[in-house]
Scaffold this active site. Structure first.
Site, PDB file in Angstrom:
ATOM      1  N   ASP A  13       0.843  -1.196   0.000  1.00 38.46           N
ATOM      2  CA  ASP A  13       0.000   0.000   0.000  1.00 38.46           C
ATOM      3  C   ASP A  13       0.877   1.244   0.000  1.00 38.46           C
ATOM      4  O   ASP A  13       1.057   1.913   1.027  1.00 38.46           O
ATOM      5  CB  ASP A  13      -0.950  -0.035   1.210  1.00 38.46           C
ATOM      6  CG  ASP A  13      -1.995  -1.134   1.068  1.00 38.46           C
ATOM      7  OD1 ASP A  13      -2.325  -1.496  -0.085  1.00 38.46           O
ATOM      8  OD2 ASP A  13      -2.478  -1.645   2.094  1.00 38.46           O
ATOM      9  N   LYS A  64     -10.961  -5.804  -5.791  1.00 41.37           N
ATOM     10  CA  LYS A  64     -12.346  -5.928  -5.284  1.00 41.37           C
ATOM     11  C   LYS A  64     -13.385  -5.607  -6.344  1.00 41.37           C
ATOM     12  O   LYS A  64     -14.210  -4.700  -6.184  1.00 41.37           O
ATOM     13  CB  LYS A  64     -12.536  -5.016  -4.062  1.00 41.37           C
ATOM     14  CG  LYS A  64     -11.616  -5.358  -2.896  1.00 41.37           C
ATOM     15  CD  LYS A  64     -11.937  -4.505  -1.675  1.00 41.37           C
ATOM     16  CE  LYS A  64     -11.141  -4.898  -0.447  1.00 41.37           C
ATOM     17  NZ  LYS A  64      -9.701  -4.617  -0.504  1.00 41.37           N
ATOM     18  N   GLY A 225      -0.292  -5.037   5.998  1.00 39.01           N
ATOM     19  CA  GLY A 225       0.216  -3.839   5.331  1.00 39.01           C
ATOM     20  C   GLY A 225       1.065  -3.002   6.254  1.00 39.01           C
ATOM     21  O   GLY A 225       2.267  -3.252   6.434  1.00 39.01           O
TER      22      GLY A 225
END
Ligand code: C5P
Length: 248
Positions: A13, A64, A225
């Site tokens: 990320d 997603k 993350g």
């Protein structure tokens, strides 16, 4: 003991390819699977997927997908096709049947027709191109969401729909993993984000557990993350997490 390297997914990320590349280079000694999500993919697109594949690593593409069946099927086809677009780093060759996108996400809320279309598109495209067929896992309820008191019921209902529609597994918090594992058996993939090593802040995540709890609860893959990406020394942070994963 299971190979914990095959259970840890580091979420890249970060906002640019260059930052992702630096992170991969720092972690490559110990980490085999990297998550590319909407931030990084929007910033730099397929180049990062090809880079990870060319390093002999696996990609979890977490975009997603949630749209009408035809659009999701077409997006899945394009994702699978990325496994064919080889490129090499340091002249190392990679095998498109083993590396590249090995798993991707869709929203279960998209419904049965959409989920089936996604699964069929992946199968057909990977066969046609002779590349890795990514597992498809469905998002149940985001781990940052704690707005209802009956999260477990919603997660179970969505997981059932995912299974009926032919998906390979689901994404849920490790707090629900033990019950999911019991109902769906050992081959169903359970991906758990919202993992925080002992002593770490939970930030925006709500349904969190530690790495060892996630393993105990039967999680197949832990997505982590910020505890690694924002650490002063990301490789050390990953090594500590492996230790916690083994501490069961
Ligand atoms: O930084 P942190 O460890 O909270 O990152 C968790 C990662 O897992 C993020 O990239 C987030 O997009 C992802 N994720 C999640 N909850 C889901 C699905 C994916 O937190 N249900």
């Amino acid at each position: 003991m299971q190979d914990r390297k095959q259970q840890l997914i580091v979420a890249l990320d970060v906002p640019s390819f260059e930052e992702a590349r630096q992170l991969i280079d720092k972690l490559k000694e110990d980490v085999d699977i990297f998550k590319v999500g909407s931030q990084l993919f929007t910033a730099c697109g397929p180049v990062v997927v090809r880079y990870i594949a060319a390093m002999g690593k696996k990609v979890f593409l977490d975009l997603k997908y949630h749209d009408i069946p035809n659009t999701v099927a077409s997006a899945v086809e394009r994702a699978v096709a990325l496994n064919q677009q080889t490129h090499t780093v340091n002249n190392e060759l990679y095998d498109p049947k083993e590396h590249g996108i090995f798993m991707l996400t869709v929203h279960i809320l998209g419904g049965k027709e959409m989920l089936k279309a996604a699964k069929e598109a992946a199968l057909k495209q990977s066969k046609e191109l002779g590349v890795l067929n990514p597992k498809i896992v469905g998002i149940t309820v985001l781990t940052s969401d704690a707005s209802t008191t009956n999260v477990l019921d919603i997660v179970l209902e969505r997981a059932r729909l995912a299974k009926e529609s032919g998906l390979d597994g689901i994404v849920a918090s490790s707090q629900e993993a033990a019950i999911l594992r019991q109902e769906f058996g050992k081959d169903f993939i359970i991906v758990t984000p919202g993992i925080r090593p002992l002593g770490e802040k939970s930030q925006d995540q709500k349904r969190v557990t530690t790495p060892s709890e996630a393993i105990k609860n039967g999680s197949s893959f832990l997505v982590i993350g910020r505890p690694i990406v924002c650490a002063t020394n990301p490789l050390n942070a990953a090594k500590e997490i492996f230790k916690e994963m083994n501490n069961i």
